[in-house]
Design a protein around this motif. Structure first.
Motif, PDB file in Angstrom:
ATOM      1  N   CYS A 126       0.692  -1.043  -0.057  1.00  0.00           N
ATOM      2  CA  CYS A 126      -0.004  -0.050  -0.144  1.00  0.00           C
ATOM      3  C   CYS A 126       0.927   1.291  -0.148  1.00  0.00           C
ATOM      4  O   CYS A 126       2.067   1.106   0.062  1.00  0.00           O
ATOM      5  CB  CYS A 126      -1.163   0.069   1.088  1.00  0.00           C
ATOM      6  SG  CYS A 126      -0.003  -0.102   2.895  1.00  0.00           S
ATOM      7  N   SER A 184      -7.019  12.509   3.774  1.00  0.00           N
ATOM      8  CA  SER A 184      -8.291  11.915   3.596  1.00  0.00           C
ATOM      9  C   SER A 184      -8.707  12.363   2.230  1.00  0.00           C
ATOM     10  O   SER A 184      -9.236  11.328   1.394  1.00  0.00           O
ATOM     11  CB  SER A 184      -9.305  11.945   4.687  1.00  0.00           C
ATOM     12  OG  SER A 184      -8.627  11.507   5.844  1.00  0.00           O
ATOM     13  N   GLN A 221      -1.169   8.173   2.187  1.00  0.00           N
ATOM     14  CA  GLN A 221      -1.921   9.023   1.479  1.00  0.00           C
ATOM     15  C   GLN A 221      -1.362  10.428   2.122  1.00  0.00           C
ATOM     16  O   GLN A 221      -1.275  10.625   3.581  1.00  0.00           O
ATOM     17  CB  GLN A 221      -3.488   8.916   1.231  1.00  0.00           C
ATOM     18  CG  GLN A 221      -3.618   7.555   0.577  1.00  0.00           C
ATOM     19  CD  GLN A 221      -3.229   7.585  -0.820  1.00  0.00           C
ATOM     20  OE1 GLN A 221      -3.450   8.284  -1.615  1.00  0.00           O
ATOM     21  NE2 GLN A 221      -2.211   6.361  -1.229  1.00  0.00           N
ATOM     22  N   THR A 228      -7.466  13.622  -0.518  1.00  0.00           N
ATOM     23  CA  THR A 228      -6.684  12.992  -1.576  1.00  0.00           C
ATOM     24  C   THR A 228      -6.775  11.635  -1.599  1.00  0.00           C
ATOM     25  O   THR A 228      -6.987  10.845  -3.069  1.00  0.00           O
ATOM     26  CB  THR A 228      -5.119  13.257  -1.524  1.00  0.00           C
ATOM     27  OG1 THR A 228      -4.802  14.685  -1.173  1.00  0.00           O
ATOM     28  CG2 THR A 228      -4.240  12.672  -2.511  1.00  0.00           C
ATOM     29  N   SER A 229      -6.893  10.888  -0.728  1.00  0.00           N
ATOM     30  CA  SER A 229      -7.103   9.436  -0.663  1.00  0.00           C
ATOM     31  C   SER A 229      -8.414   9.021  -1.521  1.00  0.00           C
ATOM     32  O   SER A 229      -8.502   8.314  -2.287  1.00  0.00           O
ATOM     33  CB  SER A 229      -6.911   8.838   0.760  1.00  0.00           C
ATOM     34  OG  SER A 229      -7.144   7.381   0.703  1.00  0.00           O
ATOM     35  N   ARG A 236      -8.288   9.432  -5.048  1.00  0.00           N
ATOM     36  CA  ARG A 236      -7.568   8.535  -5.857  1.00  0.00           C
ATOM     37  C   ARG A 236      -8.178   7.115  -5.728  1.00  0.00           C
ATOM     38  O   ARG A 236      -8.076   6.480  -6.856  1.00  0.00           O
ATOM     39  CB  ARG A 236      -6.128   8.369  -4.892  1.00  0.00           C
ATOM     40  CG  ARG A 236      -5.094   9.471  -5.263  1.00  0.00           C
ATOM     41  CD  ARG A 236      -3.958   9.286  -4.419  1.00  0.00           C
ATOM     42  NE  ARG A 236      -2.976  10.671  -4.700  1.00  0.00           N
ATOM     43  CZ  ARG A 236      -1.641  10.872  -4.283  1.00  0.00           C
ATOM     44  NH1 ARG A 236      -1.403  10.134  -3.267  1.00  0.00           N
ATOM     45  NH2 ARG A 236      -1.328  11.947  -4.594  1.00  0.00           N
ATOM     46  N   PHE A 237      -9.015   6.835  -4.715  1.00  0.00           N
ATOM     47  CA  PHE A 237      -9.514   5.508  -4.686  1.00  0.00           C
ATOM     48  C   PHE A 237     -10.785   5.613  -5.738  1.00  0.00           C
ATOM     49  O   PHE A 237     -11.187   4.588  -6.332  1.00  0.00           O
ATOM     50  CB  PHE A 237      -9.864   5.184  -3.311  1.00  0.00           C
ATOM     51  CG  PHE A 237      -9.001   4.424  -2.718  1.00  0.00           C
ATOM     52  CD1 PHE A 237      -8.945   2.975  -2.725  1.00  0.00           C
ATOM     53  CD2 PHE A 237      -8.080   4.783  -1.664  1.00  0.00           C
ATOM     54  CE1 PHE A 237      -8.091   2.333  -1.837  1.00  0.00           C
ATOM     55  CE2 PHE A 237      -7.162   4.200  -0.983  1.00  0.00           C
ATOM     56  CZ  PHE A 237      -6.996   2.865  -1.402  1.00  0.00           C
ATOM     57  N   THR A 281      -2.330   3.861  -4.520  1.00  0.00           N
ATOM     58  CA  THR A 281      -3.050   3.513  -3.430  1.00  0.00           C
ATOM     59  C   THR A 281      -2.961   2.385  -2.919  1.00  0.00           C
ATOM     60  O   THR A 281      -2.555   2.000  -1.640  1.00  0.00           O
ATOM     61  CB  THR A 281      -4.614   3.759  -3.705  1.00  0.00           C
ATOM     62  OG1 THR A 281      -5.105   2.727  -4.485  1.00  0.00           O
ATOM     63  CG2 THR A 281      -4.645   5.213  -3.972  1.00  0.00           C
TER      64      THR A 281
END
Length: 412
Positions: free
Chosen positions: A43, A49, A46, A51-52, A55-56, A64
């Motif tokens: 993994c 949160s 990130q 940005t995470s 991306r997800f 990710t």
């Protein structure tokens, strides 16, 4: 979006494939490493949160989770895509998992596929048995008879899948002709380019829609790891296969990707040298009295020699098949086993594309799970031997084969 579709950073346009095989990769890290970095991580941390989440959701580029993408894997994908002249590529755990991913992404219950009847045994089984359980019908036709491919078309035909040259009989199909047949029916043409590699032929340039690879073979080149890939337009690779692989998980490990990416750097040198060795050995085999027939596209005796030379840049490849003489299947099998077991230099193994020459008996290995009827349709008789030629001194390989061939007639 699959990051393999991005142009390689800092490289000018118009570079030769030999240069692309060495130079295409992902950007260097802040440490400036010259050899490609190996990112052994499951993994990625990130920055926050939001940005995470983006991306997800594939709303922003960024790594990710390695099941989704990994920089080392991306580097291999970019390099292979560049060699095949493809917009994009997606790496898989093996060549067969690449075929599985293609089928899962393109086919549904009620669809029809046309395949060559002389393909690799596991491919025949996957389409004829495994996909059939989910309502996908497959018609197997002669590899070389374009009229048979045309006649097999149905209103629900979605895919034509060919392997050229085939494993193990090295039959060659006309890629451009099959592409025209597929596109005329609103179907796609996929080509397994394992034997030829992009060094000898680039199916996309001849009209194919997708290219399948077993990176386990020539792309690695030293028999070290398993790998596979699909190359083609971004609308398929990024739009269909990339989202699916996130769920299916048939991904290539970063370590294997790193190994195969390094293998691509010497692919051109190896394929050309091994092919030159194979041509010498094939000509020698044709003259041996214990041999009934030699199958090698570089020989003028090969039925598709002219087509092979046109499609493969005048080079026959590095895989030879030959059948020993005998009066019955039982006798030819015994004689084939004798030739194989007499080898002291060639390795008795079922891989190919290795720098070490490999010898095998297809009827009991690569095509062993097929019915006798399927083997006969594929031309895989009991006396057939496959030789995947490596980089050894050619006279040493000839002497090794002669050890069994010279007294073959006394067996069985």
């Amino acid at each position: 979006m699959n990051s393999a579709s991005k142009p390689s950073p800092d490289l000018p346009d118009g570079l030769h494939p030999d240069t692309l095989a060495v130079r295409v990769t992902v950007p260097r890290s802040q440490y400036g490493e010259h050899s490609e970095a190996l990112y052994l991580t499951s993994c990625f941390v990130q920055p926050d949160s939001e940005t995470s989440a983006r991306r997800f959701a594939s709303q922003e580029e960024g790594y990710t989770y390695t099941r989704t993408s990994n920089p080392t894997v991306t580097g291999f994908e970019r390099r292979l895509a560049a060699l095949e002249g493809a917009e994009s590529a997606i790496a898989t755990a093996s060549g067969m998992s690449a075929i599985l991913l293609m089928g899962l992404g393109l086919l549904k219950s009620g669809d029809h596929v046309i395949c060559s009847q002389s393909m690799f045994g596991s491919t025949i089984k996957m389409f004829g048995t495994d996909f059939a359980k989910f309502g996908v019908e497959t018609t197997f036709v002669s590899q070389t008879d374009t009229a048979a491919w045309q006649a097999a078309l149905k209103p629900n035909t979605r895919l034509l899948f060919a392997e050229t040259p085939t494993n193990p009989l090295t039959e060659v199909c006309d890629i451009a002709a099959l592409a025209a047949i597929a596109h005329g029916a609103g179907a796609l043409l996929a080509v397994d380019n394992c034997f030829a590699t992009p060094i000898l032929q680039r199916p996309l340039s001849l009209g194919a829609d997708l290219v399948i690879h077993s990176g386990t073979k020539f792309l690695d080149g030293q028999g070290r790891v398993m790998a596979g890939a699909i190359c083609g337009p971004s609308k398929y690779v990024d739009g269909i296969f990339a989202p699916l692989i996130r769920s299916a998980g048939v991904v290539l490990s970063p370590f294997n990707a790193w190994v195969v990416a390094k293998g691509l750097e010497t692919l051109s040198l190896r394929v050309k040298a091994q092919s030159a060795n194979a041509l010498q050995i094939a000509k020698w085999l044709e003259q041996h009295p214990a041999i009934d027939r030699v199958f090698y596209p570089g020989l003028e005796s090969h039925p598709q020699h002219a087509l092979a030379m046109a499609q493969q840049g005048g080079i026959g490849g590095a895989v030879i098949a030959f059948s020993v003489r005998g009066n019955s299947p039982e006798q030819t099998r015994a004689r084939a086993f004798h030739v194989i077991d007499s080898a002291r230099v060639c390795s008795i193994a079922t891989n190919l594309g290795d720098v070490k020459t490999l010898i095998s008996h297809p009827a009991s290995t690569s095509h062993g799970r097929l019915s006798e009827e399927q083997r006969q349709a594929a031309g895989v008789v009991q006396g057939l031997i496959r030789l995947a030629v490596g980089l050894e001194h050619v006279p040493d390989i000839q002497t090794d084969l002669a050890r069994g061939l010279d007294n073959c007639a006394s067996v069985g």
